[in-house]
Design a protein around this motif. Structure first.
Motif, PDB file in Angstrom:
ATOM      1  N   UNK A 265      -4.131   2.869 -13.734  1.00 56.25           N
ATOM      2  CA  UNK A 265      -5.277   3.610 -13.828  1.00 56.25           C
ATOM      3  C   UNK A 265      -5.788   4.055 -12.594  1.00 56.25           C
ATOM      4  N   UNK A 266      -5.812   3.557 -11.309  1.00 54.91           N
ATOM      5  CA  UNK A 266      -6.003   3.901 -10.247  1.00 54.91           C
ATOM      6  C   UNK A 266      -5.460   5.189  -9.654  1.00 54.91           C
ATOM      7  N   UNK A 267      -4.152   5.267 -10.381  1.00 55.36           N
ATOM      8  CA  UNK A 267      -3.231   6.453  -9.761  1.00 55.36           C
ATOM      9  C   UNK A 267      -3.925   7.806 -10.234  1.00 55.36           C
ATOM     10  N   UNK A 268      -4.616   7.652 -11.434  1.00 52.95           N
ATOM     11  CA  UNK A 268      -5.114   8.837 -11.913  1.00 52.95           C
ATOM     12  C   UNK A 268      -6.354   9.425 -11.135  1.00 52.95           C
ATOM     13  N   UNK A 269      -7.025   8.488 -10.469  1.00 54.30           N
ATOM     14  CA  UNK A 269      -8.217   8.677  -9.636  1.00 54.30           C
ATOM     15  C   UNK A 269      -8.196   9.151  -8.446  1.00 54.30           C
ATOM     16  N   UNK A 270      -6.900   9.341  -8.015  1.00 57.49           N
ATOM     17  CA  UNK A 270      -6.513   9.865  -6.429  1.00 57.49           C
ATOM     18  C   UNK A 270      -6.609  11.291  -6.531  1.00 57.49           C
ATOM     19  N   UNK A 271      -7.210  11.964  -5.433  1.00 59.31           N
ATOM     20  CA  UNK A 271      -6.994  13.378  -5.385  1.00 59.31           C
ATOM     21  C   UNK A 271      -5.923  13.560  -4.960  1.00 59.31           C
ATOM     22  N   UNK A 272      -5.096  14.690  -5.413  1.00 56.75           N
ATOM     23  CA  UNK A 272      -3.677  15.003  -4.879  1.00 56.75           C
ATOM     24  C   UNK A 272      -3.527  15.328  -3.705  1.00 56.75           C
ATOM     25  N   UNK A 273      -2.369  14.736  -2.895  1.00 59.91           N
ATOM     26  CA  UNK A 273      -2.223  14.936  -1.498  1.00 59.91           C
ATOM     27  C   UNK A 273      -2.762  13.949  -0.451  1.00 59.91           C
ATOM     28  N   UNK A 274      -3.409  13.117  -1.409  1.00 61.30           N
ATOM     29  CA  UNK A 274      -4.346  11.719  -0.312  1.00 61.30           C
ATOM     30  C   UNK A 274      -3.751  10.167  -1.082  1.00 61.30           C
ATOM     31  N   UNK A 275      -2.699  10.397  -1.382  1.00 61.93           N
ATOM     32  CA  UNK A 275      -2.123   9.040  -2.048  1.00 61.93           C
ATOM     33  C   UNK A 275      -2.266   7.999  -1.271  1.00 61.93           C
ATOM     34  N   UNK A 276      -1.541   8.205   0.006  1.00 62.66           N
ATOM     35  CA  UNK A 276      -1.632   6.833   0.713  1.00 62.66           C
ATOM     36  C   UNK A 276      -2.907   6.558   1.232  1.00 62.66           C
ATOM     37  N   UNK A 277      -3.727   7.461   1.734  1.00 60.15           N
ATOM     38  CA  UNK A 277      -5.080   7.189   2.249  1.00 60.15           C
ATOM     39  C   UNK A 277      -5.883   6.320   1.058  1.00 60.15           C
TER      40      UNK A 277
ATOM     41  N   UNK B 175      -6.931   1.888   0.638  1.00 57.41           N
ATOM     42  CA  UNK B 175      -8.425   1.626   0.117  1.00 57.41           C
ATOM     43  C   UNK B 175      -8.044   0.688  -1.132  1.00 57.41           C
ATOM     44  N   UNK B 176      -7.348   1.094  -1.969  1.00 56.85           N
ATOM     45  CA  UNK B 176      -6.903   0.354  -3.291  1.00 56.85           C
ATOM     46  C   UNK B 176      -6.269  -0.981  -2.818  1.00 56.85           C
ATOM     47  N   UNK B 177      -5.474  -1.227  -1.859  1.00 56.49           N
ATOM     48  CA  UNK B 177      -4.766  -2.237  -1.428  1.00 56.49           C
ATOM     49  C   UNK B 177      -5.767  -3.096  -0.556  1.00 56.49           C
ATOM     50  N   UNK B 178      -6.911  -2.554   0.129  1.00 53.39           N
ATOM     51  CA  UNK B 178      -7.852  -3.392   0.791  1.00 53.39           C
ATOM     52  C   UNK B 178      -8.573  -4.103  -0.568  1.00 53.39           C
ATOM     53  N   UNK B 179      -8.941  -3.299  -1.518  1.00 52.88           N
ATOM     54  CA  UNK B 179      -9.561  -3.948  -2.812  1.00 52.88           C
ATOM     55  C   UNK B 179      -8.302  -5.107  -3.265  1.00 52.88           C
ATOM     56  N   UNK B 180      -7.165  -4.726  -3.329  1.00 53.06           N
ATOM     57  CA  UNK B 180      -6.119  -5.617  -3.995  1.00 53.06           C
ATOM     58  C   UNK B 180      -6.135  -6.830  -3.101  1.00 53.06           C
ATOM     59  N   UNK B 181      -6.005  -6.667  -1.748  1.00 53.04           N
ATOM     60  CA  UNK B 181      -5.676  -7.921  -0.805  1.00 53.04           C
ATOM     61  C   UNK B 181      -6.748  -8.076   0.302  1.00 53.04           C
TER      62      UNK B 181
ATOM     63  N   UNK C 280       0.843  -1.046  -0.181  1.00 53.59           N
ATOM     64  CA  UNK C 280      -0.143  -0.172   0.065  1.00 53.59           C
ATOM     65  C   UNK C 280       0.854   1.105  -0.028  1.00 53.59           C
ATOM     66  N   UNK C 281       1.971   1.387   0.622  1.00 49.81           N
ATOM     67  CA  UNK C 281       2.708   2.367   0.790  1.00 49.81           C
ATOM     68  C   UNK C 281       3.565   2.538  -0.479  1.00 49.81           C
ATOM     69  N   UNK C 282       4.179   1.716  -0.990  1.00 53.03           N
ATOM     70  CA  UNK C 282       4.962   1.442  -2.155  1.00 53.03           C
ATOM     71  C   UNK C 282       4.142   1.902  -3.331  1.00 53.03           C
ATOM     72  N   UNK C 283       2.731   1.491  -3.276  1.00 54.00           N
ATOM     73  CA  UNK C 283       2.020   1.990  -4.586  1.00 54.00           C
ATOM     74  C   UNK C 283       1.598   3.130  -4.415  1.00 54.00           C
ATOM     75  N   UNK C 284       1.570   3.873  -3.209  1.00 56.24           N
ATOM     76  CA  UNK C 284       1.226   5.407  -3.171  1.00 56.24           C
ATOM     77  C   UNK C 284       2.402   6.162  -3.541  1.00 56.24           C
ATOM     78  N   UNK C 285       3.553   5.578  -3.900  1.00 57.76           N
ATOM     79  CA  UNK C 285       4.483   6.608  -4.333  1.00 57.76           C
ATOM     80  C   UNK C 285       4.367   6.851  -5.811  1.00 57.76           C
TER      81      UNK C 285
ATOM     82  N   UNK D 166       4.867  11.385 -13.625  1.00 56.77           N
ATOM     83  CA  UNK D 166       3.743  12.184 -14.257  1.00 56.77           C
ATOM     84  C   UNK D 166       2.714  11.384 -15.067  1.00 56.77           C
ATOM     85  N   UNK D 167       1.647  11.835 -15.166  1.00 58.72           N
ATOM     86  CA  UNK D 167       0.476  10.992 -15.859  1.00 58.72           C
ATOM     87  C   UNK D 167       0.997  10.346 -16.954  1.00 58.72           C
TER      88      UNK D 167
END
Length: 448
Positions: free
Chosen positions: A368-380, A384-390, A147-152, A158-159
């Motif tokens: 694709x999900x990284x484009x749907x994250x509001x800026x500044x809220x990546x880890x939060x 949720x993505x990692x909860x969906x992932x695992x 989760x932390x790794x993906x949030x980077x 850039x997009x």
């Protein structure tokens, strides 16, 4: 302010960004060996055999006094590990965004998982409870770390680069998995020439994955940089922050719609990964060496598949490419039901089909999900993505285990997973991703 802190991704120069991206790839290189050697190849059949050694005359073990068929113990342990991860990930994600200090949290999760994996060396005899405990700790820690790794990802790319960067990360992971599996295959098949018993060879393979994980995690921990977002300094602690995150996500219903689709189809993917070796050994009667070769084939082809689907995404868009991969997953898994027992050739064909779509479907879902994250809220949001992932991937292993417990057939258990891919396809097809990206406050790439 810490010299390791930067104000925004825009302040990074190109050379610094590339260096950070290369460091980021190496966490996949470090931790994917756990997913491959431990979760996919060795631990399922080995822990099942340990549970069978501890079983009563009716084939049941009794953890905490609950009767569990020995053949279902591994699947249930995977499900429990995911429940533990669900409780931990949102809190860690909120803390990471609040403090801007992801690296210490990533290090803690990574080395907890690596230590638990190395501790699997002591899993022998009838110590199935020890094996279950170590699996729960390692799997939950890996989920938090991922989760932390993906949030980077949205911070280091850039997009227009994210599909390629995400695909390269998965390719690095599968390449490492293939490399270590070759060493595992040499050790396991030649264990007698090394003066080792079969069980000792398996335990060395399990423990070596933990040592590999811990050693190579040093590279991303040196190269990745913490980013402090001033607007998030006043974020609420603990469960209050989690509640605030959930309320905020309700303001982005299209992001939630994507997560629901991903939850469904990725549940099927994760269950296939974790249960394929059990299916091959117990239902098809294939030996451990055959399973290792099959998973090695998956790893090698997954490198090519991740890069190939990354190219397809540049031409057709990530969403269409993911949808195509789900069709391939459905056909491949349905074919698995009809595989003849004792026929490794057909199992290798199935492994090849899985390998070609495995890495790409996961890599493109992440980008694709990284484009749907509001800026500044990546880890939060990535929690949720990692909860969906695992985090909600306990449904697949639970269904797999229950189906086997009720029918006694691993064929019925494996075919029960087809519905995850069909439903996931339908839900993803309904998500308007361009509008979702705009609603999240991000620029829309030319091809998505």
């Amino acid at each position: 302010m810490d010299t390791d802190t930067v104000r925004s991704p825009a302040a990074d120069d190109s050379a610094g960004r590339r260096r950070e991206q290369r460091g980021w790839y190496f966490y996949d290189w470090a931790c994917s060996v756990y997913s491959t050697s431990v979760l996919t190849v060795f631990l399922g059949p080995y822990l099942t055999s340990v549970a069978e050694a501890a079983a009563d005359a009716d084939g049941f073990v009794h953890p905490l006094g609950v009767p569990v068929r020995a053949g279902s113990f591994f699947a249930y342990a995977v499900s429990l590990s995911v429940v533990v991860a669900v409780l931990a990930m949102p809190l860690v994600g909120a803390a990471a965004d609040r403090t801007g200090r992801k690296k210490p949290l990533l290090a803690a999760a990574a080395y907890t998982g690596a230590a638990a994996t190395a501790g699997m060396f002591f899993l022998d005899g009838d110590r199935y409870l020890l094996g279950g405990l170590l699996l729960v700790v390692a799997n939950a820690a890996q989920s938090v770390a991922m989760m932390l790794y993906n949030s980077y990802l949205p911070q280091i790319a850039p997009p227009e680069e994210r599909d390629a960067v995400s695909s390269r990360g998965w390719a690095f992971g599968y390449a490492a998995g293939a490399l270590v599996l070759v060493a595992n295959l040499v050790l396991y098949t030649g264990h007698e020439s090394f003066g080792l018993s079969e069980g000792m060879a398996v335990r060395i393979c399990l423990a070596s994955a933990g040592l590999w994980w811990g050693a190579f995690a040093l590279i991303p921990l040196r190269r990745l940089r913490d980013r402090r977002t001033p607007a998030r300094e006043a974020a609420l602690p603990g469960f209050r922050q989690l509640a605030a995150t959930v309320r905020d996500m309700r303001r982005h219903p299209l992001t939630l719609a994507f997560l629901l689709a991903y939850l469904i189809y990725n549940d099927g993917i994760q269950t296939v990964i974790s249960q394929a070796s059990v299916y091959g050994s117990k239902e098809l009667g294939l030996g451990q060496s055959t399973l290792i070769v099959a998973v090695l084939l998956v790893q090698v082809l997954a490198v090519a598949g991740a890069l190939l689907l990354g190219r397809c995404a540049r031409r057709y868009g990530a969403k269409r490419t993911i949808l195509g991969s789900l069709v391939a997953w459905t056909l491949t898994l349905a074919a698995g039901y009809f595989l003849p027992a004792g026929a490794p050739g057909w199992f290798f064909v199935l492994a090849a089909g899985i390998g070609l779509v495995l890495g790409g479907s996961q890599a493109l879902s992440r980008s694709l999900f990284s484009h749907l994250v509001p800026p500044g809220k990546e880890a939060e949001y990535f929690s949720a993505y990692e909860i969906s992932d695992r985090g909600l991937s306990w449904l697949g292993p639970l269904l797999f285990g229950l189906t086997y417990q009720l029918t006694g057939s691993y064929r019925d258990a494996i075919v029960s997973l087809v519905g995850f891919f069909v439903l996931g396809f339908v839900l993803l097809a309904r998500v308007p991703v361009r509008r979702a990206i705009t609603d999240a406050g991000n620029p829309v790439p030319q091809r998505i």
